[in-house]
Design an enzyme around this catalytic site. Structure first.
Site, PDB file in Angstrom:
ATOM      1  N   GLY A  16       0.771  -1.301  -0.123  1.00  0.00           N
ATOM      2  CA  GLY A  16      -0.140   0.162   0.043  1.00  0.00           C
ATOM      3  C   GLY A  16       1.016   1.244   0.035  1.00  0.00           C
ATOM      4  N   ASN A  38      -2.627  -8.759   0.682  1.00  0.00           N
ATOM      5  CA  ASN A  38      -3.456  -9.305  -0.339  1.00  0.00           C
ATOM      6  C   ASN A  38      -3.814  -8.587  -1.602  1.00  0.00           C
ATOM      7  OD1 ASN A  38      -5.281  -7.655   0.727  1.00  0.00           O
ATOM      8  ND2 ASN A  38      -6.771  -9.155   1.240  1.00  0.00           N
ATOM      9  N   GLY A  42      -4.053  -2.448  -2.595  1.00  0.00           N
ATOM     10  CA  GLY A  42      -2.566  -2.096  -2.846  1.00  0.00           C
ATOM     11  C   GLY A  42      -2.346  -2.144  -4.118  1.00  0.00           C
ATOM     12  N   LYS A 111       3.162 -12.138  19.437  1.00  0.00           N
ATOM     13  CA  LYS A 111       3.498 -12.854  20.580  1.00  0.00           C
ATOM     14  C   LYS A 111       4.531 -14.140  20.406  1.00  0.00           C
ATOM     15  CE  LYS A 111       0.278 -15.087  24.163  1.00  0.00           C
ATOM     16  NZ  LYS A 111      -0.183 -16.217  23.145  1.00  0.00           N
ATOM     17  N   TYR A 151     -15.050   1.387   9.647  1.00  0.00           N
ATOM     18  CA  TYR A 151     -13.507   1.809   9.502  1.00  0.00           C
ATOM     19  C   TYR A 151     -13.294   2.174  10.964  1.00  0.00           C
ATOM     20  CZ  TYR A 151      -8.972   3.971   8.521  1.00  0.00           C
ATOM     21  OH  TYR A 151      -7.729   4.537   8.326  1.00  0.00           O
ATOM     22  N   LYS A 155     -11.040   0.080  13.980  1.00  0.00           N
ATOM     23  CA  LYS A 155      -9.581   0.697  14.421  1.00  0.00           C
ATOM     24  C   LYS A 155      -9.752   0.765  15.817  1.00  0.00           C
ATOM     25  CE  LYS A 155      -7.201   1.299  10.633  1.00  0.00           C
ATOM     26  NZ  LYS A 155      -5.809   0.637  10.292  1.00  0.00           N
ATOM     27  N   THR A 181      -2.609  11.744   5.399  1.00  0.00           N
ATOM     28  CA  THR A 181      -1.113  11.852   5.006  1.00  0.00           C
ATOM     29  C   THR A 181      -1.200  11.753   3.390  1.00  0.00           C
ATOM     30  OG1 THR A 181      -0.274  10.817   6.961  1.00  0.00           O
ATOM     31  CG2 THR A 181       1.160  10.747   5.066  1.00  0.00           C
ATOM     32  N   ARG A 192      -9.478   9.863  -2.084  1.00  0.00           N
ATOM     33  CA  ARG A 192      -9.154  10.971  -0.945  1.00  0.00           C
ATOM     34  C   ARG A 192      -8.842  11.998  -1.814  1.00  0.00           C
ATOM     35  NH1 ARG A 192      -5.333   6.917   2.710  1.00  0.00           N
ATOM     36  NH2 ARG A 192      -4.590   5.911   0.868  1.00  0.00           N
TER      37      ARG A 192
END
Ligand code: NAD
Ligand code: UDP
Length: 330
Positions: A16, A38, A42, A111, A151, A155, A181, A192
Site C-alpha cells: 500500500g 492481499n 494495494g 506474541k 472503519y 480501528k 497523509t 481521497r
C-alpha cells in the site's frame, strides 16, 4: 551487516501507500522486511523497485486469516486495511475483519515470535470530534452504525485489542494515530481529497468539493509521517501517539492551493457532503514532540509539488501505455 544479525520486520499492507514507504525506511535502517498483502487496495507498482532485493520478501496473503511466517521476527507493523473512504465503503466487511481478525492474528504473530508490535491506527478514532485540536486523551465522537463506522470502530477495536495484549500478555506494543497523509504512491482514483484534486487539476476537470468546503483537514507529507512512525517503533512508549501535521485548512482553501500550485484552469464544483464527514480535524502533536522529539519538516508547497510531479508522471506513463496499446491493436 550479516543477514543473521539484521532485525526482521513484518509489514502487513506492505504494497500500500504507507506500507511501501515504511518498507523503504526499514530497509534503509538495515532491517530485513517481510511484506504481507492481499492487494485488495494495494498496488504491485509500489514495490516494483524492491524486486531482487535480497533483504525483501513479499507474501500474498489475507491477514484476516491465520498468518504463517517461519522466520524469526523482531517487529510486526500492522498497516493492512482499506484506508480511503471510498475503499472502506465498498469493502465494509473486509475492513471490519482486517481491523478485528487481522489485528488479532498480527498480535498473535508478534506474541509467538516475541516481537514488538506497532498498530497503524487513525484520527478517525476521534470521529467527528467535539474537541479541537485532537489530543490523545480525547475518546472521540464516533457513530458506530453509520457508513464510516466500519472503519472507525474496526480501528477502535484494534486499539483495544492491542492494549489488551500489552496489559495481559505484556507484549511490547505501540499505537500510532495517523492523520491525513499524502504523497507519491497514493492511487490517483482512491477518492481521497489529495489525489482527487490533483488528478482533476492536471486533467482540467472541475475540483469536486464535498459540501460547502468549510470542513477542515491537516495534511502531512509521507516522509514526515514515516519518520514519526519509525521513532515510535524504536521507543518504549505504549499509549497512542498522534502523528500528523498541525497545519490546518478548509477543503475550500485546499482546492484553491491546488489550483494555485498547478496553475490549472479548472473550476470547482460542489457535491453532497458524505454522511458523518468530520467537520474539523487537526492533531495536537505535543505528545509526539515530547516523547519522540518529532515534528513535521516538509512544507506544504514542497510536499504538494512532489506529489503533483508523481501524479503527472503517472498520468503521462498511463497515456503512453494506452497509446502503445492502441497502436498494437490497430
Ligand atoms: P492503502 O490502501 O494504500 O494500503 C493498505 C494496504 O493493505 C493495501 O496494500 C491493501 O491491499 C492491504 N490490505 C488490506 N486488507 C488486507 C488484508 N486483509 N490482508 C492483507 N493485506 C490487506 O492505504 P494506506 O493509506 O497506505 O493506509 C495504510 C494504513 O494506515 C491503514 O491501516 C490505514 O488505516 C492507516 N491510515 C492511513 C492514513 C492515511 O492518511 N494514509 C490515515 C490514517 C490511518
Ligand atoms: N473531499 C472533497 N472532495 C473530494 C474528496 C474528498 O471535498 O473529491 C473532502 C471530504 O468530504 C473530506 C475531506 O475532503 O471532508 C478529506 O477527505 P478524504 O477522503 O481525503 O479523507 P478523510 O479525512 O475524510 O478520511
Amino acid at each position: 551487516m550479516p543477514p543473521e544479525s539484521m532485525p526482521v520486520s513484518v509489514v502487513t499492507g506492505g504494497a500500500g501507500f504507507l506500507g511501501s514507504h515504511l518498507t523503504d525506511r526499514l530497509l534503509a535502517e538495515g532491517h530485513r522486511v517481510i511484506a504481507i498483502d492481499n492487494l485488495i487496495t494495494g498496488n504491485p507498482a509500489n514495490i516494483g523497485h524492491l524486486a531482487g532485493n535480497e533483504n525483501y520478501q513479499f507474501i500474498k496473503h489475507n491477514v484476516s486469516n491465520y498468518i504463517f511466517v517461519p522466520d524469526e521476527v523482531n517487529y510486526v507493523f500492522h498497516f493492512a486495511s482499506p484506508a480511503s473512504p471510498i475503499d472502506y465503503l465498498e469493502l465494509p466487511i473486509p475492513t471490519l475483519k482486517v481491523g478485528a481478525l487481522g489485528t488479532h492474528n498480527t498480535l498473535g504473530l508478534a506474541k509467538a515470535k516475541g516481537a514488538k508490535f506497532l498498530l497503524a491506527s487513525t484520527s478517525e478514532c476521534y470521529g467527528d470530534p467535539l474537541v479541537h485540536p485532537q489530543k490523545e486523551d480525547y475518546w472521540g465522537n464516533v457513530n458506530p452504525i453509520g457508513p464510516r463506522g466500519v472503519y472507525d470502530e474496526a480501528k477502535r477495536f484494534a486499539e483495544a485489542m492491542t492494549m489488551a495484549y500489552h496489559r495481559y500478555h505484556k507484549l511490547d506494543t505501540k499505537i500510532v494515530r495517523i492523520f491525513n497523509t499524502y504523497g507519491p504512491r497514493m492511487r490517483l482514483r482512491d477518492g481521497r481529497v489529495v489525489p482527487a484534486f490533483i488528478g482533476q487539476a492536471l486533467s482540467g476537470e472541475p475540483l469536486t468539493i464535498f459540501g460547502d468546503g468549510s470542513q477542515t483537514r491537516s495534511f502531512c507529507y509521507v516522509s514526515d509521517l514515516i519518520d514519526g512512525i519509525f521513532r515510535l517503533a524504536m521507543s518504549d512508549f505504549h499509549e497512542p501517539v498522534n502523528i500528523g501535521n498541525p497545519r490546518e485548512m478548509t477543503i475550500r482553501q485546499f482546492a484553491d492551493e491546488i489550483i494555485r500550485i498547478t496553475g490549472t484552469k479548472s473550476a470547482v464544483e460542489h457535491r453532497p457532503l458524505p454522511v458523518d464527514d468530520p467537520k474539523v480535524r487537526q492533531p495536537d502533536i505535543g505528545r509526539a514532540r515530547a516523547v519522540l522529539h518529532w515534528e513535521p519538516k516538509v512544507e506544504f508547497d514542497e510536499g504538494i509539488r512532489r506529489t503533483i510531479d508523481y501524479f503527472s508522471g503517472w498520468l503521462q506513463r498511463t497515456a503512453a501505455q494506452r497509446k502503445a496499446g492502441d497502436g498494437r491493436g490497430e
